[in-house]
Write a protein that holds these residues in place. Structure first.
Motif, PDB file in Angstrom:
ATOM      1  N   ILE A  38       0.731  -0.848  -0.220  1.00 51.63           N
ATOM      2  CA  ILE A  38       0.113   0.652   0.008  1.00 51.63           C
ATOM      3  C   ILE A  38       1.124   1.369   0.190  1.00 51.63           C
ATOM      4  N   GLY A  39      -0.037   2.111  -0.737  1.00 49.13           N
ATOM      5  CA  GLY A  39       0.850   3.072  -1.037  1.00 49.13           C
ATOM      6  C   GLY A  39       0.491   4.705  -1.865  1.00 49.13           C
ATOM      7  N   PRO A  40       0.724   5.731  -1.962  1.00 44.92           N
ATOM      8  CA  PRO A  40       0.105   6.723  -2.434  1.00 44.92           C
ATOM      9  C   PRO A  40       0.315   6.557  -3.979  1.00 44.92           C
ATOM     10  N   ASN A  41      -0.174   7.036  -4.740  1.00 44.24           N
ATOM     11  CA  ASN A  41       0.890   6.923  -6.181  1.00 44.24           C
ATOM     12  C   ASN A  41       2.157   7.774  -6.265  1.00 44.24           C
ATOM     13  N   ILE A 215       1.576  -6.537   5.801  1.00 41.98           N
ATOM     14  CA  ILE A 215       1.598  -5.314   5.407  1.00 41.98           C
ATOM     15  C   ILE A 215       2.645  -4.661   4.928  1.00 41.98           C
ATOM     16  N   ILE A 216       2.612  -3.643   3.129  1.00 36.95           N
ATOM     17  CA  ILE A 216       4.390  -3.261   3.626  1.00 36.95           C
ATOM     18  C   ILE A 216       3.604  -1.475   3.246  1.00 36.95           C
ATOM     19  N   MET A 217       4.158  -0.939   3.176  1.00 33.31           N
ATOM     20  CA  MET A 217       3.798   0.348   3.123  1.00 33.31           C
ATOM     21  C   MET A 217       5.105   1.130   2.388  1.00 33.31           C
ATOM     22  N   LEU A 218       4.338   1.921   1.721  1.00 32.69           N
ATOM     23  CA  LEU A 218       5.650   1.935  -0.027  1.00 32.69           C
ATOM     24  C   LEU A 218       5.545   3.581   0.035  1.00 32.69           C
ATOM     25  N   ARG A 221       9.056   5.278  -2.685  1.00 35.72           N
ATOM     26  CA  ARG A 221      10.048   3.890  -3.372  1.00 35.72           C
ATOM     27  C   ARG A 221      10.794   3.292  -2.634  1.00 35.72           C
ATOM     28  N   LEU A 222      10.517   3.387  -0.993  1.00 34.45           N
ATOM     29  CA  LEU A 222      11.393   3.502   0.251  1.00 34.45           C
ATOM     30  C   LEU A 222       9.874   2.349   1.136  1.00 34.45           C
ATOM     31  N   ILE A 223      10.393   1.237   1.006  1.00 34.62           N
ATOM     32  CA  ILE A 223       9.592   0.633   2.276  1.00 34.62           C
ATOM     33  C   ILE A 223       9.716   1.677   3.980  1.00 34.62           C
ATOM     34  N   ILE A 224       8.048   1.907   4.274  1.00 40.05           N
ATOM     35  CA  ILE A 224       8.691   2.519   5.923  1.00 40.05           C
ATOM     36  C   ILE A 224       7.690   1.876   6.996  1.00 40.05           C
TER      37      ILE A 224
END
Length: 262
Positions: A38-41, A215-218, A221-224
């Motif tokens: 999951i992450g923004p455009n 859940i992986i948050m991007l 371009r980095l995993i936060i």
């Protein structure tokens, strides 16, 4: 000793049109996991999928590791038997007068057209999948006559016909109305009973249901954040991820976000 991971990436960077679309990525994905990215455009979600599907390649560095199904030398044809991807781009490639049954069976051949001379075994395979996914009432309809939610579910069925190990869903509820959105979410939840594991790419928190154990948050371009739902989904992480001040709560197994007043 068997390897628990179907994807192993260490210090991976990728360029596309001289822009670094994947940046110092280190990530391992287990066979046992259903994963939400999951992450923004513009966060790098789709680039990660392009990397997995071998549409872009890592920049070679001394400490780079990239393995899929424990192989560094990756045969693209073998990969396509094990990973199926559903994205919204393919809808434009489908003949609008192709019937649902024919579209699903075309997935066995990697095409989007009516296949002639199909075997009884192939017919049985498609019929079983159609029954399992409760699509019998759609099987003889033309693709163009389906609702957007029905089109998405049929494309998921087509992706599953080859019984892949991994199913990648790229923004599966984008541009759907509310009813269609929940139809697709419910159908994806039912896939948890199959042997296929899911990676779902989304910017919509309503996609995150109980079937996802990681859940992986991007962001940029980095995993936060990376972990279970209880470890990652909270107001602080999501406010940071989307650069907006929000509260998140869980109600009856579903996550809901609320914008905090200024």
């Amino acid at each position: 000793m068997t390897n628990d991971y179907w994807l192993e990436a260490k210090n991976i960077s990728c360029l596309k049109n001289e822009y670094e679309v994947v940046k110092d990525l280190s990530l391992k994905l287990k066979y046992s996991e259903n994963v939400i990215l999951i992450g923004p455009n513009g966060s790098g979600k789709s680039s990660l999928i392009e990397l997995i599907n071998r549409n872009i390649y890592p920049v070679l560095k001394k400490d780079t590791v990239f393995k899929i199904f424990n192989e560094e030398r990756i045969n693209i044809w073998e990969l396509r038997k094990k990973i199926s991807t559903v994205n919204n781009d393919v809808k434009t490639r489908i003949n609008p007068m192709l019937k649902v049954f024919d579209l699903i069976i075309s997935g066995l051949y990697g095409k989007y057209c009516k296949i002639s001379d199909i075997s009884e075994i192939e017919v049985s395979l498609v019929e079983n999948l159609i029954n399992k996914m409760l699509l019998t009432n759609l099987s003889q309809k033309y693709f163009s006559h389906l609702s957007e939610g029905e089109k998405q579910i049929v494309l998921i069925a087509r992706a599953l016909i080859r019984k892949p190990k991994i199913l990648i869903l790229d923004e599966p509820i984008a541009n759907l109305d509310l009813k269609s959105k929940f139809q697709v979410i419910d159908q994806i939840n039912e896939l948890n009973n199959l042997n296929t594991k899911i990676i779902c790419i989304t910017h919509d928190i309503s996609m995150i249901t109980e079937i996802y154990n990681r859940i992986i948050m991007l962001k940029n371009r980095l995993i936060i954040a990376d972990g279970t739902q209880s470890e990652t989904i909270n107001s602080k992480n999501l406010s940071n991820l989307f650069d907006i001040n929000i509260d998140v709560i869980k109600h009856k197994g579903n996550w809901h976000i609320y914008r905090k007043p200024k």
